[in-house]
Design a protein around this motif. Structure first.
Motif, PDB file in Angstrom:
ATOM      1  N   LYS A   1      46.885  51.315  74.013  1.00 59.17           N
ATOM      2  CA  LYS A   1      46.386  50.128  73.307  1.00 59.17           C
ATOM      3  C   LYS A   1      45.480  50.492  72.141  1.00 59.17           C
ATOM      4  CE  LYS A   1      42.377  49.493  76.358  1.00 59.17           C
ATOM      5  NZ  LYS A   1      41.729  48.592  77.336  1.00 59.17           N
ATOM      6  N   PHE A   2      45.045  51.761  72.057  1.00 53.45           N
ATOM      7  CA  PHE A   2      44.200  52.188  70.950  1.00 53.45           C
ATOM      8  C   PHE A   2      45.013  52.637  69.742  1.00 53.45           C
ATOM      9  CE2 PHE A   2      41.521  53.157  74.750  1.00 53.45           C
ATOM     10  CZ  PHE A   2      40.581  52.161  74.525  1.00 53.45           C
ATOM     11  N   VAL A   3      46.314  52.653  69.857  1.00 55.93           N
ATOM     12  CA  VAL A   3      47.176  52.950  68.704  1.00 55.93           C
ATOM     13  C   VAL A   3      47.406  51.634  67.964  1.00 55.93           C
ATOM     14  CG1 VAL A   3      49.374  53.894  67.933  1.00 55.93           C
ATOM     15  CG2 VAL A   3      48.260  54.833  69.971  1.00 55.93           C
ATOM     16  N   LEU A   4      46.740  51.498  66.818  1.00 58.26           N
ATOM     17  CA  LEU A   4      46.802  50.272  66.036  1.00 58.26           C
ATOM     18  C   LEU A   4      47.735  50.448  64.846  1.00 58.26           C
ATOM     19  CD1 LEU A   4      42.982  49.446  66.043  1.00 58.26           C
ATOM     20  CD2 LEU A   4      44.707  48.884  67.776  1.00 58.26           C
ATOM     21  N   THR A   5      47.899  49.364  64.118  1.00 60.05           N
ATOM     22  CA  THR A   5      48.785  49.414  62.951  1.00 60.05           C
ATOM     23  C   THR A   5      48.274  50.381  61.896  1.00 60.05           C
ATOM     24  OG1 THR A   5      49.404  47.115  63.380  1.00 60.05           O
ATOM     25  CG2 THR A   5      49.930  47.999  61.207  1.00 60.05           C
ATOM     26  N   ASP A   6      46.935  50.479  61.722  1.00 59.16           N
ATOM     27  CA  ASP A   6      46.373  51.362  60.695  1.00 59.16           C
ATOM     28  C   ASP A   6      45.869  52.679  61.281  1.00 59.16           C
ATOM     29  OD1 ASP A   6      44.249  50.493  62.103  1.00 59.16           O
ATOM     30  OD2 ASP A   6      43.030  49.868  60.394  1.00 59.16           O
ATOM     31  N   THR A   7      46.360  53.061  62.459  1.00 64.28           N
ATOM     32  CA  THR A   7      45.962  54.329  63.075  1.00 64.28           C
ATOM     33  C   THR A   7      46.525  55.501  62.274  1.00 64.28           C
ATOM     34  OG1 THR A   7      45.765  53.408  65.291  1.00 64.28           O
ATOM     35  CG2 THR A   7      46.196  55.755  65.146  1.00 64.28           C
ATOM     36  N   ARG A   8      45.745  56.589  62.213  1.00 62.46           N
ATOM     37  CA  ARG A   8      46.167  57.793  61.483  1.00 62.46           C
ATOM     38  C   ARG A   8      46.286  58.955  62.471  1.00 62.46           C
ATOM     39  NH1 ARG A   8      44.759  56.590  56.101  1.00 62.46           N
ATOM     40  NH2 ARG A   8      45.059  54.338  55.937  1.00 62.46           N
ATOM     41  N   PHE A   9      47.382  59.721  62.350  1.00 62.29           N
ATOM     42  CA  PHE A   9      47.618  60.914  63.163  1.00 62.29           C
ATOM     43  C   PHE A   9      47.489  62.134  62.262  1.00 62.29           C
ATOM     44  CE2 PHE A   9      49.581  57.581  65.579  1.00 62.29           C
ATOM     45  CZ  PHE A   9      49.492  57.970  66.916  1.00 62.29           C
ATOM     46  N   TRP A  10      46.972  63.234  62.822  1.00 62.65           N
ATOM     47  CA  TRP A  10      46.867  64.463  62.050  1.00 62.65           C
ATOM     48  C   TRP A  10      46.974  65.679  62.970  1.00 62.65           C
ATOM     49  CZ3 TRP A  10      42.619  61.407  63.142  1.00 62.65           C
ATOM     50  CH2 TRP A  10      41.577  61.997  63.847  1.00 62.65           C
ATOM     51  N   HIS A  11      47.305  66.832  62.334  1.00 59.22           N
ATOM     52  CA  HIS A  11      47.372  68.103  63.055  1.00 59.22           C
ATOM     53  C   HIS A  11      45.959  68.501  63.492  1.00 59.22           C
ATOM     54  CE1 HIS A  11      51.527  69.601  62.598  1.00 59.22           C
ATOM     55  NE2 HIS A  11      51.549  68.889  61.489  1.00 59.22           N
ATOM     56  N   ALA A  12      45.788  68.770  64.780  1.00 61.56           N
ATOM     57  CA  ALA A  12      44.501  69.256  65.287  1.00 61.56           C
ATOM     58  C   ALA A  12      44.649  70.679  65.797  1.00 61.56           C
ATOM     59  CB  ALA A  12      43.990  68.343  66.393  1.00 61.56           C
ATOM     60  N   SER A  13      45.576  71.423  65.209  1.00 61.75           N
ATOM     61  CA  SER A  13      45.869  72.771  65.683  1.00 61.75           C
ATOM     62  C   SER A  13      44.831  73.758  65.165  1.00 61.75           C
ATOM     63  CB  SER A  13      47.259  73.206  65.230  1.00 61.75           C
ATOM     64  OG  SER A  13      48.231  72.278  65.660  1.00 61.75           O
TER      65      SER A  13
ATOM     66  N   MET B   1      44.044  77.236  70.762  1.00 60.93           N
ATOM     67  CA  MET B   1      45.012  78.236  71.218  1.00 60.93           C
ATOM     68  C   MET B   1      46.457  77.765  71.083  1.00 60.93           C
ATOM     69  SD  MET B   1      43.112  79.830  74.572  1.00 60.93           S
ATOM     70  CE  MET B   1      43.069  78.236  75.410  1.00 60.93           C
ATOM     71  N   ILE B   2      46.746  76.511  71.439  1.00 63.94           N
ATOM     72  CA  ILE B   2      48.140  76.056  71.472  1.00 63.94           C
ATOM     73  C   ILE B   2      48.422  74.929  70.496  1.00 63.94           C
ATOM     74  CG2 ILE B   2      48.295  76.708  73.891  1.00 63.94           C
ATOM     75  CD1 ILE B   2      48.153  73.747  74.591  1.00 63.94           C
ATOM     76  N   GLY B   3      47.405  74.433  69.814  1.00 66.59           N
ATOM     77  CA  GLY B   3      47.617  73.347  68.866  1.00 66.59           C
ATOM     78  C   GLY B   3      47.468  71.992  69.513  1.00 66.59           C
ATOM     79  N   GLY B   4      47.607  70.962  68.710  1.00 68.72           N
ATOM     80  CA  GLY B   4      47.477  69.611  69.220  1.00 68.72           C
ATOM     81  C   GLY B   4      47.605  68.596  68.103  1.00 68.72           C
ATOM     82  N   VAL B   5      47.646  67.325  68.505  1.00 68.64           N
ATOM     83  CA  VAL B   5      47.692  66.194  67.584  1.00 68.64           C
ATOM     84  C   VAL B   5      46.569  65.248  67.969  1.00 68.64           C
ATOM     85  CG1 VAL B   5      49.025  64.189  66.829  1.00 68.64           C
ATOM     86  CG2 VAL B   5      50.157  66.392  67.150  1.00 68.64           C
ATOM     87  N   ALA B   6      45.865  64.719  66.982  1.00 66.49           N
ATOM     88  CA  ALA B   6      44.795  63.756  67.225  1.00 66.49           C
ATOM     89  C   ALA B   6      45.062  62.501  66.423  1.00 66.49           C
ATOM     90  CB  ALA B   6      43.440  64.355  66.856  1.00 66.49           C
ATOM     91  N   PHE B   7      44.519  61.388  66.888  1.00 65.43           N
ATOM     92  CA  PHE B   7      44.664  60.134  66.158  1.00 65.43           C
ATOM     93  C   PHE B   7      43.372  59.337  66.248  1.00 65.43           C
ATOM     94  CE2 PHE B   7      45.896  58.882  70.436  1.00 65.43           C
ATOM     95  CZ  PHE B   7      45.353  57.611  70.582  1.00 65.43           C
TER      96      PHE B   7
ATOM     97  N   GLY C   1      39.162  49.399  58.914  1.00 65.17           N
ATOM     98  CA  GLY C   1      40.544  48.985  58.719  1.00 65.17           C
ATOM     99  C   GLY C   1      40.704  47.477  58.715  1.00 65.17           C
ATOM    100  N   PHE C   2      41.697  47.021  57.970  1.00 68.97           N
ATOM    101  CA  PHE C   2      41.956  45.592  57.858  1.00 68.97           C
ATOM    102  C   PHE C   2      42.947  45.099  58.912  1.00 68.97           C
ATOM    103  CE2 PHE C   2      40.677  46.951  53.610  1.00 68.97           C
ATOM    104  CZ  PHE C   2      39.655  46.062  53.357  1.00 68.97           C
ATOM    105  N   ASP C   3      43.767  46.010  59.448  1.00 69.87           N
ATOM    106  CA  ASP C   3      44.800  45.605  60.403  1.00 69.87           C
ATOM    107  C   ASP C   3      44.500  46.271  61.737  1.00 69.87           C
ATOM    108  OD1 ASP C   3      47.011  44.741  61.710  1.00 69.87           O
ATOM    109  OD2 ASP C   3      48.454  45.385  60.197  1.00 69.87           O
ATOM    110  N   ASP C   4      43.919  45.515  62.684  1.00 70.76           N
ATOM    111  CA  ASP C   4      43.546  46.065  63.973  1.00 70.76           C
ATOM    112  C   ASP C   4      44.481  45.599  65.085  1.00 70.76           C
ATOM    113  OD1 ASP C   4      42.816  43.464  63.928  1.00 70.76           O
ATOM    114  OD2 ASP C   4      40.775  43.747  64.689  1.00 70.76           O
ATOM    115  N   ALA C   5      45.710  45.222  64.730  1.00 75.00           N
ATOM    116  CA  ALA C   5      46.684  44.792  65.734  1.00 75.00           C
ATOM    117  C   ALA C   5      47.244  46.012  66.454  1.00 75.00           C
ATOM    118  CB  ALA C   5      47.806  44.000  65.079  1.00 75.00           C
ATOM    119  N   VAL C   6      47.527  45.845  67.740  1.00 74.39           N
ATOM    120  CA  VAL C   6      48.109  46.932  68.527  1.00 74.39           C
ATOM    121  C   VAL C   6      49.530  47.201  68.038  1.00 74.39           C
ATOM    122  CG1 VAL C   6      48.771  47.668  70.840  1.00 74.39           C
ATOM    123  CG2 VAL C   6      46.682  46.333  70.509  1.00 74.39           C
ATOM    124  N   ALA C   7      49.832  48.485  67.831  1.00 76.92           N
ATOM    125  CA  ALA C   7      51.141  48.854  67.283  1.00 76.92           C
ATOM    126  C   ALA C   7      52.239  48.644  68.309  1.00 76.92           C
ATOM    127  CB  ALA C   7      51.122  50.309  66.825  1.00 76.92           C
ATOM    128  N   ALA C   8      53.428  48.350  67.814  1.00 75.32           N
ATOM    129  CA  ALA C   8      54.594  48.164  68.683  1.00 75.32           C
ATOM    130  C   ALA C   8      55.154  49.522  69.097  1.00 75.32           C
ATOM    131  CB  ALA C   8      55.661  47.355  67.948  1.00 75.32           C
TER     132      ALA C   8
END
Length: 540
Positions: A217-229, A251-257, A263-270
């Motif tokens: 539910k924390f993944v919103l329409t204006d959520t940003r993902f990036w490399h956390a490796s 050590m193994i990498g990761g993804v963070a968001f 943000g203007f659009d706080d709707a939960v992403a589909a």
């Protein structure tokens, strides 16, 4: 004499014919055995489950009659035969499944061989080192039945019954990511990468990430993902910045968001929403504006230390960024210049900016989109190179007003339009030093030195003349002064006449003072003496 004994009377035996259909007791046991065997056979047929086939690339770990089929570590079947396909490219494992598992054999059901594996920082299948490999099943959610399956070569990252949702990420490269790589939200692991594939055009990769419930539910329409490796080390005009998620991600990498703070659009992403996977957090959280105006600034000085992505600063506020740096040769002037392309965000200059409503001189309203830029440049708006960090030497572009700058206009004929510039502080200092050196070069130091030598020679001659004429007279004056000092010293000696006379005079003055004090005392007692005179004292 006794008579003959009498024979006892016995009934006469009558022969009875044997029945042809009479069942002998000895045959009862075989009959019962046959009946029980038949019942067991019928029961086995009735209770027999379906037979399925599973196709794999290799039969590694599989063994007919021994390899079991399991679901949640419960035996639900057994591999009976293993054969090759007619083209010899795959193997077919035929397995008998328990009847109570029939409703689990649907279109989306998945099978894979459980072996020891290390993937995405996780270790699985260690127990098979002792018990041997087996086939694991993941039940699908569809209803259409199926009996022929294609097995997975690697275990799925997420089981079908795990609560959560999947999302799609677009990236230019994989980096150190893999299936099972963790996904972080505020440094808390909330999911993992469930799959990836190369885009058809070969220009990027598409990844699928699964976010566990309730974190999805924390993944919103204006959520940003990036490399956390690994460790993210950034050297820019603001200095050196180090950022990382966790020791595992190093050590193994990761993804963070994360979502934008404002943000203007706080709707939960589909489910299956598509996002861009940015290379780092700074790039991901950078504001993306709807209005972007591209300009170019032409510099003649060195831009060493200026990089693509460097900010364009207006009195401490970032209003744009550098997008390209290259060189240009002007055949007319036979000189090289360094054009720097920038993106400006007009929305940052004022929150009340309205397109097409720019006030023009005289109070008129102008619909010309170039009017604001022309007015600002006319008031002295220029771009200048400045040092953002003395330690790293990184430069940035500063936009500010320079009222004393030479008159200039925006070159709208250029593509993109060209904004005027002023030399940087270091360049201006170098220019000033160059001008100073040029002026110093015009000073006749040789002539000045010659005149100074002549002046020194004249001064030396004058000093010699003064020594010849004045020094003898000065010596006589000094001798007279010395004699006067000797006379004064003799007069001040204790046994000198002057000193003796001074002592006598002081004694005489002391006696006079005593007499005046006596007279004053008497007059204080006899003030009438001033009129009558001193009376003779009478004695009794």
């Amino acid at each position: 004499m006794p008579g003959p004994e009498k024979t006892p009377d016995f009934p006469n035996a009558e022969a009875t014919p044997r029945s042809r259909w009479r069942l002998q007791v000895v045959w009862l046991v075989p009959v019962l055995a046959v009946l029980i065997g038949g019942w067991l056979a019928v029961k086995a047929v009735i209770e027999k489950g379906p037979t399925i086939t599973i196709s794999f690339l290799t039969a590694d770990g599989l063994e007919a009659g021994k390899t079991k089929v399991k679901f949640k570590n419960v035996d639900i079947g057994l591999v009976k035969t293993i054969t090759l396909t007619p083209d010899h490219e795959r193997v077919i494992a035929t397995a008998d499944i328990n009847k109570n598992a029939t409703n689990m054999l649907v279109d989306t059901t998945r099978f894979w061989v459980v072996r020891p594996r290390i993937s995405g920082g996780t270790v699985s299948g260690i127990g098979t080192l002792l018990s041997g490999s087996y086939i694991e099943m993941d039940v699908g959610k569809t209803k259409a039945e199926r009996r022929e399956f294609v097995g997975l070569e690697t275990p799925p990252a997420i089981a079908n019954d795990v609560p959560g949702r999947e999302f799609i990420l677009k990236s230019t490269n994989m980096g150190s990511l893999d299936v099972g790589t963790p996904v972080y939200f505020r440094r808390l692991q909330v999911g993992q990468i469930s799959g990836y594939k190369l885009d058809p055009d070969g220009h990027g990769v598409t990844l699928r990430v699964f976010i566990n419930a309730p974190y999805d539910k924390f993944v919103l329409t204006d959520t940003r993902f990036w490399h956390a490796s690994g460790v993210d080390v950034t050297v820019g005009s603001g200095g050196i910045q180090v950022n990382t998620q966790s020791l595992v991600s190093i050590m193994i990498g990761g993804v963070a968001f994360e979502s934008l703070p404002n943000g203007f659009d706080d709707a939960v992403a589909a489910t299956d929403s598509t996002y861009t996977l940015f290379p780092d957090r700074a790039d991901a959280m950078k504001a993306h504006y709807h209005v972007v105006v591209k300009y170019v600034a032409d510099f003649t000085e060195s831009v060493r230390g200026l990089t693509v992505g460097a900010p364009v600063d207006f009195r401490g506020i970032v209003v744009g960024e550098v997008t390209a740096i290259y060189t240009r040769f002007d055949p007319k002037t036979q000189k090289f210049t360094i054009p720097v392309e920038i993106d400006l965000y007009p929305e940052l200059f004022t929150s009340r900016y309205e397109a097409g409503a720019i006030s023009a001189p005289g109070g008129r309203v102008s619909n010309d989109p170039h009017a604001l830029a022309d007015r600002l440049v006319a008031r002295g708006l220029r771009l200048q190179l400045k040092t953002g960090n003395l330690l790293t030497g990184q430069l940035y572009l500063a936009a500010d007003f320079f009222p004393d700058a030479p008159k200039a206009t925006v070159n709208w004929a250029s593509s993109p339009p060209e904004l005027p510039t002023v030399p940087g502080n270091l360049q201006r200092l170098q220019d000033n030093i160059t001008q100073l050196v040029a002026k110093l070069n015009t000073i006749p130091f040789d002539a000045i030195g010659k005149n100074a030598r002549e002046t020194l020679a004249s001064a030396k001659t004058l000093l010699n003349d003064l020594d010849t004429m004045i020094v003898p007279q000065a010596q006589g004056t000094l001798a007279a002064a010395h004699a006067a000092l000797d006379s004064a010293n003799n007069a001040l000696q204790p046994d000198s006449a002057l000193q003796q006379n001074a002592t006598d005079m002081i004694q005489e003055l002391s006696r006079t003072a005593t007499a005046f004090r006596t007279l004053a005392d008497y007059l204080e007692r006899h003030p009438e003496a001033l009129i009558r005179g001193k009376q003779q004292e009478t004695h009794p």
